[in-house]
Design a protein around this motif. Sequence first.
Motif, PDB file in Angstrom:
ATOM      1  N   ALA A 153     -66.137  12.670 -72.249  1.00  0.00           N
ATOM      2  CA  ALA A 153     -66.210  11.354 -72.910  1.00  0.00           C
ATOM      3  C   ALA A 153     -67.119  11.400 -74.129  1.00  0.00           C
ATOM      4  CB  ALA A 153     -66.713  10.301 -71.919  1.00  0.00           C
ATOM      5  N   ALA A 154     -68.265  12.063 -74.009  1.00  0.00           N
ATOM      6  CA  ALA A 154     -69.234  12.099 -75.107  1.00  0.00           C
ATOM      7  C   ALA A 154     -68.734  12.888 -76.312  1.00  0.00           C
ATOM      8  CB  ALA A 154     -70.553  12.699 -74.618  1.00  0.00           C
TER       9      ALA A 154
ATOM     10  N   SER B  85     -60.874  16.587 -73.731  1.00  0.00           N
ATOM     11  CA  SER B  85     -59.686  16.355 -72.915  1.00  0.00           C
ATOM     12  C   SER B  85     -59.893  16.909 -71.513  1.00  0.00           C
ATOM     13  CB  SER B  85     -58.460  16.991 -73.562  1.00  0.00           C
ATOM     14  OG  SER B  85     -58.673  18.383 -73.742  1.00  0.00           O
ATOM     15  N   LEU B  86     -59.165  16.347 -70.588  1.00  0.00           N
ATOM     16  CA  LEU B  86     -59.213  16.758 -69.198  1.00  0.00           C
ATOM     17  C   LEU B  86     -57.977  17.597 -68.907  1.00  0.00           C
ATOM     18  CD1 LEU B  86     -61.063  16.229 -66.744  1.00  0.00           C
ATOM     19  CD2 LEU B  86     -59.507  14.390 -66.108  1.00  0.00           C
ATOM     20  N   ILE B  87     -58.166  18.729 -68.249  1.00  0.00           N
ATOM     21  CA  ILE B  87     -57.079  19.645 -67.916  1.00  0.00           C
ATOM     22  C   ILE B  87     -56.997  19.728 -66.394  1.00  0.00           C
ATOM     23  CG2 ILE B  87     -56.207  22.009 -68.144  1.00  0.00           C
ATOM     24  CD1 ILE B  87     -56.546  20.560 -70.856  1.00  0.00           C
ATOM     25  N   THR B  88     -55.806  19.553 -65.831  1.00  0.00           N
ATOM     26  CA  THR B  88     -55.605  19.692 -64.391  1.00  0.00           C
ATOM     27  C   THR B  88     -54.632  20.835 -64.151  1.00  0.00           C
ATOM     28  OG1 THR B  88     -55.988  17.331 -64.060  1.00  0.00           O
ATOM     29  CG2 THR B  88     -54.871  18.507 -62.279  1.00  0.00           C
ATOM     30  N   ILE B  89     -55.049  21.775 -63.282  1.00  0.00           N
ATOM     31  CA  ILE B  89     -54.242  22.971 -63.023  1.00  0.00           C
ATOM     32  C   ILE B  89     -54.244  23.284 -61.520  1.00  0.00           C
ATOM     33  CG2 ILE B  89     -54.646  23.990 -65.296  1.00  0.00           C
ATOM     34  CD1 ILE B  89     -56.733  25.849 -63.897  1.00  0.00           C
ATOM     35  N   PRO B  90     -53.246  24.077 -61.071  1.00  0.00           N
ATOM     36  CA  PRO B  90     -53.275  24.535 -59.678  1.00  0.00           C
ATOM     37  C   PRO B  90     -54.261  25.698 -59.540  1.00  0.00           C
ATOM     38  CG  PRO B  90     -51.289  25.329 -60.775  1.00  0.00           C
ATOM     39  CD  PRO B  90     -52.021  24.455 -61.765  1.00  0.00           C
TER      40      PRO B  90
ATOM     41  N   ILE C  54     -62.342  20.142 -71.578  1.00  0.00           N
ATOM     42  CA  ILE C  54     -62.554  20.891 -72.819  1.00  0.00           C
ATOM     43  C   ILE C  54     -63.144  19.898 -73.806  1.00  0.00           C
ATOM     44  CG2 ILE C  54     -61.515  22.173 -74.731  1.00  0.00           C
ATOM     45  CD1 ILE C  54     -59.395  23.196 -72.798  1.00  0.00           C
ATOM     46  N   THR C  55     -64.302  20.248 -74.363  1.00  0.00           N
ATOM     47  CA  THR C  55     -64.973  19.340 -75.284  1.00  0.00           C
ATOM     48  C   THR C  55     -64.155  19.161 -76.557  1.00  0.00           C
ATOM     49  OG1 THR C  55     -66.286  21.140 -76.211  1.00  0.00           O
ATOM     50  CG2 THR C  55     -67.275  19.870 -74.399  1.00  0.00           C
ATOM     51  N   GLY C  56     -64.516  18.166 -77.330  1.00  0.00           N
ATOM     52  CA  GLY C  56     -63.778  17.817 -78.535  1.00  0.00           C
ATOM     53  C   GLY C  56     -63.639  18.942 -79.547  1.00  0.00           C
ATOM     54  N   ASP C  57     -64.538  19.922 -79.530  1.00  0.00           N
ATOM     55  CA  ASP C  57     -64.415  21.043 -80.467  1.00  0.00           C
ATOM     56  C   ASP C  57     -63.350  22.048 -80.059  1.00  0.00           C
ATOM     57  OD1 ASP C  57     -65.563  22.520 -78.388  1.00  0.00           O
ATOM     58  OD2 ASP C  57     -67.380  23.041 -79.491  1.00  0.00           O
ATOM     59  N   GLY C  58     -62.815  21.919 -78.843  1.00  0.00           N
ATOM     60  CA  GLY C  58     -61.773  22.816 -78.360  1.00  0.00           C
ATOM     61  C   GLY C  58     -62.269  24.202 -77.989  1.00  0.00           C
ATOM     62  N   GLN C  59     -63.572  24.412 -78.062  1.00  0.00           N
ATOM     63  CA  GLN C  59     -64.148  25.736 -77.816  1.00  0.00           C
ATOM     64  C   GLN C  59     -64.932  25.832 -76.515  1.00  0.00           C
ATOM     65  OE1 GLN C  59     -63.954  28.538 -80.116  1.00  0.00           O
ATOM     66  NE2 GLN C  59     -62.286  27.206 -80.729  1.00  0.00           N
ATOM     67  N   THR C  60     -65.299  24.692 -75.937  1.00  0.00           N
ATOM     68  CA  THR C  60     -66.194  24.692 -74.790  1.00  0.00           C
ATOM     69  C   THR C  60     -65.517  24.077 -73.568  1.00  0.00           C
ATOM     70  OG1 THR C  60     -68.094  24.497 -76.270  1.00  0.00           O
ATOM     71  CG2 THR C  60     -68.467  23.948 -73.954  1.00  0.00           C
ATOM     72  N   ALA C  61     -65.468  24.854 -72.482  1.00  0.00           N
ATOM     73  CA  ALA C  61     -64.949  24.350 -71.215  1.00  0.00           C
ATOM     74  C   ALA C  61     -66.113  23.835 -70.379  1.00  0.00           C
ATOM     75  CB  ALA C  61     -64.225  25.458 -70.466  1.00  0.00           C
ATOM     76  N   VAL C  62     -65.886  22.711 -69.710  1.00  0.00           N
ATOM     77  CA  VAL C  62     -66.880  22.134 -68.812  1.00  0.00           C
ATOM     78  C   VAL C  62     -66.253  22.121 -67.422  1.00  0.00           C
ATOM     79  CG1 VAL C  62     -68.374  20.171 -68.329  1.00  0.00           C
ATOM     80  CG2 VAL C  62     -67.711  20.670 -70.692  1.00  0.00           C
TER      81      VAL C  62
ATOM     82  N   ARG D  69     -56.665  28.996 -73.096  1.00  0.00           N
ATOM     83  CA  ARG D  69     -56.541  27.853 -74.020  1.00  0.00           C
ATOM     84  C   ARG D  69     -57.475  27.973 -75.227  1.00  0.00           C
ATOM     85  NH1 ARG D  69     -53.793  23.431 -71.322  1.00  0.00           N
ATOM     86  NH2 ARG D  69     -53.484  23.988 -69.130  1.00  0.00           N
ATOM     87  N   GLY D  70     -58.211  29.070 -75.322  1.00  0.00           N
ATOM     88  CA  GLY D  70     -59.048  29.307 -76.497  1.00  0.00           C
ATOM     89  C   GLY D  70     -60.530  29.051 -76.339  1.00  0.00           C
ATOM     90  N   CYS D  71     -60.971  28.643 -75.151  1.00  0.00           N
ATOM     91  CA  CYS D  71     -62.401  28.395 -74.946  1.00  0.00           C
ATOM     92  C   CYS D  71     -63.166  29.714 -74.890  1.00  0.00           C
ATOM     93  CB  CYS D  71     -62.627  27.618 -73.655  1.00  0.00           C
ATOM     94  SG  CYS D  71     -61.993  25.939 -73.716  1.00  0.00           S
ATOM     95  N   ARG D  72     -64.348  29.696 -75.498  1.00  0.00           N
ATOM     96  CA  ARG D  72     -65.217  30.876 -75.469  1.00  0.00           C
ATOM     97  C   ARG D  72     -66.627  30.518 -75.013  1.00  0.00           C
ATOM     98  NH1 ARG D  72     -60.895  32.368 -75.300  1.00  0.00           N
ATOM     99  NH2 ARG D  72     -59.841  33.899 -76.576  1.00  0.00           N
TER     100      ARG D  72
END
Length: 172
Positions: free
Chosen positions: A54-55, A59-64, A79-87, A124-127
């Motif tokens: 949210a901050a 986006s939220l990703i749901t996977i099996p 994945i944060t708004g920069d598209g580089q960081t997974a939470v 998905r490109g996160c590092r």
Amino acid sequence: MKIVIAIDSFKGCLSSSAIAEAAEEGIRNVMPECEVNKIPVADGGEGTVEALVAATNGSLITIPVHDPLMQPIQASYGITGDGQTAVIEMSAASGLALIPFRPGNVMHTTTYGIGEMIADAIHRGCRNFIIGVGGSATNDAGTGMMQALGCRFTDQSGKDVEKGGKYLSAIR
């Protein structure tokens, strides 16, 4: 007047944003002209993904993935708004709420599902990774996560060691 609402979730009851909405409603009933800023917060456990997504307008990703007992489930990470960081919250795939309470369960649980989430985020490109460890049902020292990412842990005869904390002492 300006009021800032920054409150953590109430575990198992309400998310940080739901509590903030309720607090704002109460404030507006008493002081309708007040400026209210809601800031979701979390301590690294439940609610961390929601707060950081949210901050950052992420986006939220749901996977099996696999739960702590290697059963298939659906789990979400952000994945944060920069598209580089997974939470990732460990509780999403390796959490206490996902297993029945039985003494000794944590000896048979694994972080494998967390590794699956990390692998998906890498694809998905996160590092960069933020991993909240609250609510974990595991004590496998991250070996399950590493197995999902391709690492092998073997015993003294070269056989793959099973998943779970119970088998840590067999790793050579």
